[in-house]
Scaffold this motif. Structure first.
Motif, mmCIF file in Angstrom:
data_model
loop_
_atom_site.group_PDB
_atom_site.id
_atom_site.type_symbol
_atom_site.label_atom_id
_atom_site.label_comp_id
_atom_site.label_asym_id
_atom_site.label_seq_id
_atom_site.Cartn_x
_atom_site.Cartn_y
_atom_site.Cartn_z
ATOM 1 N N GLY A 52 0.803 -1.220 0.000
ATOM 2 C CA GLY A 52 0.000 0.000 0.000
ATOM 3 C C GLY A 52 0.833 1.267 0.000
ATOM 4 O O GLY A 52 0.535 2.236 -0.715
ATOM 5 N N MET A 53 1.888 1.277 0.802
ATOM 6 C CA MET A 53 2.741 2.471 0.885
ATOM 7 C C MET A 53 3.441 2.728 -0.448
ATOM 8 O O MET A 53 3.584 3.890 -0.874
ATOM 9 C CB MET A 53 3.768 2.322 2.006
ATOM 10 C CG MET A 53 4.611 3.558 2.197
ATOM 11 S SD MET A 53 3.654 5.067 2.541
ATOM 12 C CE MET A 53 3.006 4.700 4.148
ATOM 13 N N THR A 54 3.854 1.687 -1.122
ATOM 14 C CA THR A 54 4.516 1.850 -2.418
ATOM 15 C C THR A 54 3.582 2.494 -3.423
ATOM 16 O O THR A 54 3.978 3.410 -4.150
ATOM 17 C CB THR A 54 5.023 0.492 -2.945
ATOM 18 O OG1 THR A 54 5.906 -0.072 -1.971
ATOM 19 C CG2 THR A 54 5.758 0.653 -4.255
ATOM 20 N N TRP A 55 2.330 2.029 -3.458
ATOM 21 C CA TRP A 55 1.357 2.628 -4.387
ATOM 22 C C TRP A 55 1.136 4.103 -4.074
ATOM 23 O O TRP A 55 1.118 4.953 -4.966
ATOM 24 C CB TRP A 55 0.026 1.886 -4.344
ATOM 25 C CG TRP A 55 -0.017 0.665 -5.187
ATOM 26 C CD1 TRP A 55 -0.118 -0.631 -4.763
ATOM 27 C CD2 TRP A 55 0.053 0.608 -6.614
ATOM 28 N NE1 TRP A 55 -0.105 -1.483 -5.843
ATOM 29 C CE2 TRP A 55 -0.003 -0.750 -6.994
ATOM 30 C CE3 TRP A 55 0.175 1.562 -7.616
ATOM 31 C CZ2 TRP A 55 0.034 -1.165 -8.312
ATOM 32 C CZ3 TRP A 55 0.220 1.155 -8.935
ATOM 33 C CH2 TRP A 55 0.149 -0.196 -9.276
ATOM 34 N N ALA A 56 0.956 4.414 -2.787
ATOM 35 C CA ALA A 56 0.709 5.805 -2.395
ATOM 36 C C ALA A 56 1.910 6.686 -2.742
ATOM 37 O O ALA A 56 1.753 7.784 -3.291
ATOM 38 C CB ALA A 56 0.396 5.889 -0.911
ATOM 39 N N MET A 57 3.104 6.221 -2.449
ATOM 40 C CA MET A 57 4.298 7.012 -2.728
ATOM 41 C C MET A 57 4.552 7.125 -4.234
ATOM 42 O O MET A 57 5.036 8.161 -4.711
ATOM 43 C CB MET A 57 5.500 6.425 -2.004
ATOM 44 C CG MET A 57 5.383 6.634 -0.491
ATOM 45 S SD MET A 57 6.808 6.075 0.424
ATOM 46 C CE MET A 57 8.016 7.269 -0.073
ATOM 47 N N VAL A 110 -1.103 9.476 4.549
ATOM 48 C CA VAL A 110 -0.618 8.111 4.810
ATOM 49 C C VAL A 110 0.344 8.058 5.989
ATOM 50 O O VAL A 110 0.826 6.987 6.347
ATOM 51 C CB VAL A 110 0.032 7.465 3.560
ATOM 52 C CG1 VAL A 110 -0.972 7.384 2.426
ATOM 53 C CG2 VAL A 110 1.305 8.169 3.141
ATOM 54 N N GLY A 111 0.624 9.201 6.621
ATOM 55 C CA GLY A 111 1.427 9.215 7.834
ATOM 56 C C GLY A 111 2.907 9.482 7.637
ATOM 57 O O GLY A 111 3.661 9.476 8.609
ATOM 58 N N ILE A 112 3.339 9.727 6.439
ATOM 59 C CA ILE A 112 4.752 10.026 6.196
ATOM 60 C C ILE A 112 5.114 11.406 6.745
ATOM 61 O O ILE A 112 6.175 11.602 7.319
ATOM 62 C CB ILE A 112 5.084 9.959 4.684
ATOM 63 C CG1 ILE A 112 4.869 8.562 4.142
ATOM 64 C CG2 ILE A 112 6.500 10.433 4.400
ATOM 65 C CD1 ILE A 112 5.842 7.529 4.609
ATOM 66 N N LEU A 113 4.238 12.383 6.543
ATOM 67 C CA LEU A 113 4.472 13.752 7.014
ATOM 68 C C LEU A 113 3.597 14.074 8.217
ATOM 69 O O LEU A 113 2.871 15.057 8.244
ATOM 70 C CB LEU A 113 4.185 14.755 5.887
ATOM 71 C CG LEU A 113 5.098 14.690 4.685
ATOM 72 C CD1 LEU A 113 4.648 15.687 3.619
ATOM 73 C CD2 LEU A 113 6.529 14.959 5.089
ATOM 74 N N GLY A 114 3.651 13.250 9.199
ATOM 75 C CA GLY A 114 2.816 13.456 10.373
ATOM 76 C C GLY A 114 1.438 12.881 10.149
ATOM 77 O O GLY A 114 1.265 11.933 9.387
ATOM 78 N N GLY A 115 0.473 13.434 10.777
ATOM 79 C CA GLY A 115 -0.873 12.896 10.646
ATOM 80 C C GLY A 115 -1.068 11.720 11.593
ATOM 81 O O GLY A 115 -0.156 11.285 12.286
ATOM 82 N N VAL A 130 -2.937 -2.538 0.605
ATOM 83 C CA VAL A 130 -2.709 -2.370 -0.823
ATOM 84 C C VAL A 130 -3.874 -1.610 -1.450
ATOM 85 O O VAL A 130 -3.674 -0.704 -2.266
ATOM 86 C CB VAL A 130 -2.515 -3.736 -1.522
ATOM 87 C CG1 VAL A 130 -2.444 -3.578 -3.033
ATOM 88 C CG2 VAL A 130 -1.259 -4.420 -1.007
ATOM 89 N N GLY A 131 -5.093 -1.930 -1.061
ATOM 90 C CA GLY A 131 -6.270 -1.265 -1.621
ATOM 91 C C GLY A 131 -6.294 0.218 -1.327
ATOM 92 O O GLY A 131 -6.583 1.035 -2.212
ATOM 93 N N VAL A 132 -5.977 0.585 -0.105
ATOM 94 C CA VAL A 132 -5.970 2.008 0.263
ATOM 95 C C VAL A 132 -4.812 2.729 -0.433
ATOM 96 O O VAL A 132 -4.975 3.828 -0.957
ATOM 97 C CB VAL A 132 -5.906 2.184 1.795
ATOM 98 C CG1 VAL A 132 -5.693 3.640 2.178
ATOM 99 C CG2 VAL A 132 -7.172 1.648 2.444
#
Length: 157
Positions: free
Chosen positions: A5-10, A74-79, A88-90
């Motif tokens: 999921g993180m790979t898709w978002a990034m 997605v939480g990389i920059l805080g949140g 993966v879906g998200v």
């Protein structure tokens, strides 16, 4: 390759900034060439030529904004999100949300061409600059609509 999921978002975040910034650079380059040509003969037109040239760079900012929103959500920059919990879906949903601005970011290329002609119009008749600016800004409408769709999609996830 197995995308989590993180790979898709990034991937979506990176692509939206990269495509929009490259397209903006092409647009600014096209308008900038016309501006530099005009300024050799009419240096007093610099402020007007600069406005028309700068307008073509806005899509890079839009792509960057979408990237920041995705990375924050997605939480990389805080949140509040935990990057480890991103399914993966998200992650793929975030990737899909970046597509409208990524594709519309390419309009900077065309906007640069129109801005170049607006700069030439202004060189021939300064009183016509506003008309050239309005026509150049019309192309911006589609990037803004796509930006709004991407923002709405991100906040719907």
């Amino acid at each position: 390759m197995n995308f989590d999921g993180m790979t898709w978002a990034m991937f979506g975040a990176a692509l939206s900034t990269a495509v929009c910034c490259v397209a903006s650079a092409v647009g600014v380059s096209t308008a900038g060439k016309a501006a530099n040509g005009v300024l050799t003969e009419k240096p007093k037109l610099f402020p007007k030529a600069m406005v028309l040239t700068a307008l073509t760079g806005s899509n890079g900012i839009y792509g960057f904004l979408i990237s920041i929103l995705v990375l924050q959500r997605v939480g990389i920059l805080g949140g509040e999100a935990n990057p480890a919990d991103l399914t993966v879906g998200v992650g793929f949903a975030y990737f899909i949300a970046t597509i409208p601005i990524t594709i519309a970011g390419l309009t900077s290329v065309f906007q640069g061409r129109v801005a170049a002609t607006a700069i030439l119009l202004t060189a021939k008749n300064e009183s016509q600059m506003t008309k050239g600016l309005i026509i150049t800004a019309l192309i911006e409408t589609y990037a803004i609509l796509s930006l709004l769709v991407s923002v709405l999609m991100i906040f719907a996830i």
